[in-house]
Design a protein around this motif. Structure first.
Motif, short mmCIF file in Angstrom:
data_model
loop_
_atom_site.label_atom_id
_atom_site.label_comp_id
_atom_site.label_asym_id
_atom_site.label_seq_id
_atom_site.Cartn_x
_atom_site.Cartn_y
_atom_site.Cartn_z
N VAL A 35 32.40 37.55 38.49
CA VAL A 35 31.97 37.52 39.88
C VAL A 35 30.56 38.09 39.93
O VAL A 35 30.34 39.26 39.62
CB VAL A 35 32.91 38.36 40.77
CG1 VAL A 35 32.39 38.44 42.20
CG2 VAL A 35 34.32 37.79 40.75
N VAL A 40 29.90 43.20 45.80
CA VAL A 40 31.15 43.47 45.06
C VAL A 40 30.89 44.32 43.82
O VAL A 40 31.72 45.15 43.42
CB VAL A 40 31.86 42.15 44.70
CG1 VAL A 40 33.06 42.40 43.79
CG2 VAL A 40 32.31 41.44 45.97
N GLN A 47 36.95 45.09 43.88
CA GLN A 47 37.19 44.71 42.48
C GLN A 47 38.67 44.86 42.12
O GLN A 47 39.25 44.00 41.46
CB GLN A 47 36.34 45.57 41.54
CG GLN A 47 34.85 45.33 41.70
CD GLN A 47 34.02 46.27 40.86
OE1 GLN A 47 34.52 46.90 39.93
NE2 GLN A 47 32.74 46.37 41.17
N THR A 60 37.96 40.05 33.73
CA THR A 60 37.09 39.93 34.90
C THR A 60 35.87 40.83 34.71
O THR A 60 35.93 41.87 34.06
CB THR A 60 37.81 40.36 36.19
OG1 THR A 60 38.38 41.66 35.99
CG2 THR A 60 38.91 39.38 36.56
N TYR A 62 32.41 42.20 37.22
CA TYR A 62 31.80 42.23 38.55
C TYR A 62 30.36 42.71 38.38
O TYR A 62 30.12 43.91 38.31
CB TYR A 62 32.61 43.13 39.48
CG TYR A 62 34.05 42.69 39.58
CD1 TYR A 62 34.43 41.67 40.46
CD2 TYR A 62 35.03 43.25 38.76
CE1 TYR A 62 35.74 41.23 40.53
CE2 TYR A 62 36.36 42.82 38.83
CZ TYR A 62 36.69 41.82 39.71
OH TYR A 62 38.00 41.37 39.77
#
Lengths: 160, 149
Positions: A35, A40, A47, A60, A62
């Motif tokens: 992302v 964020v 998150q 993931t 961020y």
């Protein structure tokens, strides 16, 4: 330096959510959802919520837009990266910053004050259109498609 | 592919099917059979017809029911008596369907076991979100490793 293995790039207001985590990730076969979003990157609560939605076995990250530009070329070949963005302006910053994006999927861009609905789930204002036009000039293929199981819509709708 | 039926009281079955489709998209051989105040008499035949239709197409079927011991569950278990290849799961929920409808290559019995496992995992009293005192630089640990981002 080897080119990062970016398998899919999508604009979606909701960033990581069910449709992204389930349908798109299955279709494109990524093992890392990145992302790229300045807000964020600083908001650990959002998150955590998005980590709950992310599919099991998929990592993931961020990152801020600048951080993404700075580190994307350090990606390992085994990292099959799915980049999720909130706006076309962020996409343009990435492309101008040297992130190799060949194709941009446009999923959800919510209707709000000053925007006009141009496709089923896409609303834009003049600034969005200008960003999309610039992206296309830079050689990025634009695709409007909400989920893999329904056909894409004509990207020319963005410019009418 | 194992055929799948969702059944339950009131709007449960069509509601859960619509919820699944919003996230998972259209699924083949996935049918909702509602049990409502309007079809109490016809419901057993409607459920059996749906089971037999999917059995004819797929050979094996899992029936996902809302409530253990409820009428839909009872009728599914009655139908199962004379039909090998039919498995029944109670306590159907959305996480269960999301996993199971995309994992239908094995047997119906395997799918029903998976449903029980995933369905239980999907029930949780979640921890309250707390804002971290100092927002961690979540990405710092990944930068500059030279082995990916």
């Amino acid at each position: 330096m080897a080119e990062p293995n970016i398998v899919f790039v999508r604009i979606d207001n909701r960033l990581i959510h069910g449709q992204v985590a389930t349908q798109w990730n299955n279709t494109v076969g990524s093992n890392l959802i990145l992302v790229a979003n300045d807000e964020v990157a600083k908001n650990t609560m959002r998150q955590k919520l998005m980590n709950m939605a992310a599919p099991q076995g998929v990592a993931t990250r961020y990152f801020s837009i600048q951080k993404t530009i700075d580190v994307i070329h350090k990606a390992a070949p085994r990292q099959h990266i799915f980049i999720v963005l909130e706006t076309p302006q962020d996409a343009l910053r990435l492309v101008e910053g040297g992130v190799p994006i060949k194709k941009l999927n446009i999923g959800n861009m919510h209707m709000s004050e000053g925007k006009r609905q141009v496709a089923t789930t896409v609303a834009v204002d003049d600034d969005d259109v200008a960003a999309f036009r610039k992206l296309r000039e830079l050689g990025v293929e634009l695709q409007i498609q909400r989920v893999p199981s329904i056909p894409p819509e004509d990207p020319e709708k963005l410019f009418r | 592919m194992v055929g799948c039926i969702i059944t339950g009281h009131g709007g449960f079955a069509p509601g859960l099917k619509a919820a699944y489709e919003m996230i998972g998209g259209d699924a083949e051989d996935f049918v909702a059979v509602p049990f409502t105040n309007e079809n109490t008499a016809e419901y057993p035949d409607e459920l059996v017809a749906a089971i037999d239709d999917l059995l004819a197409r797929d050979g094996e079927v899992v029936v996902f029911c809302d409530l253990m011991g409820g009428q839909p569950c009872q009728q599914a278990m009655l139908a199962q008596v004379s039909r090998p290849g039919v498995e029944v799961v109670c306590g159907a929920n959305l996480p269960m369907l999301l996993e199971c409808l995309m994992s239908r290559d094995g047997t119906a019995a395997e799918l029903a076991d998976l449903a029980q496992e995933i369905g239980r995992m999907g029930v949780a009293h979640v921890e309250r979100l707390e804002a971290d005192a100092a927002p961690a630089d979540a990405d710092a640990a990944f930068a500059g490793e030279g082995d990916g981002i």
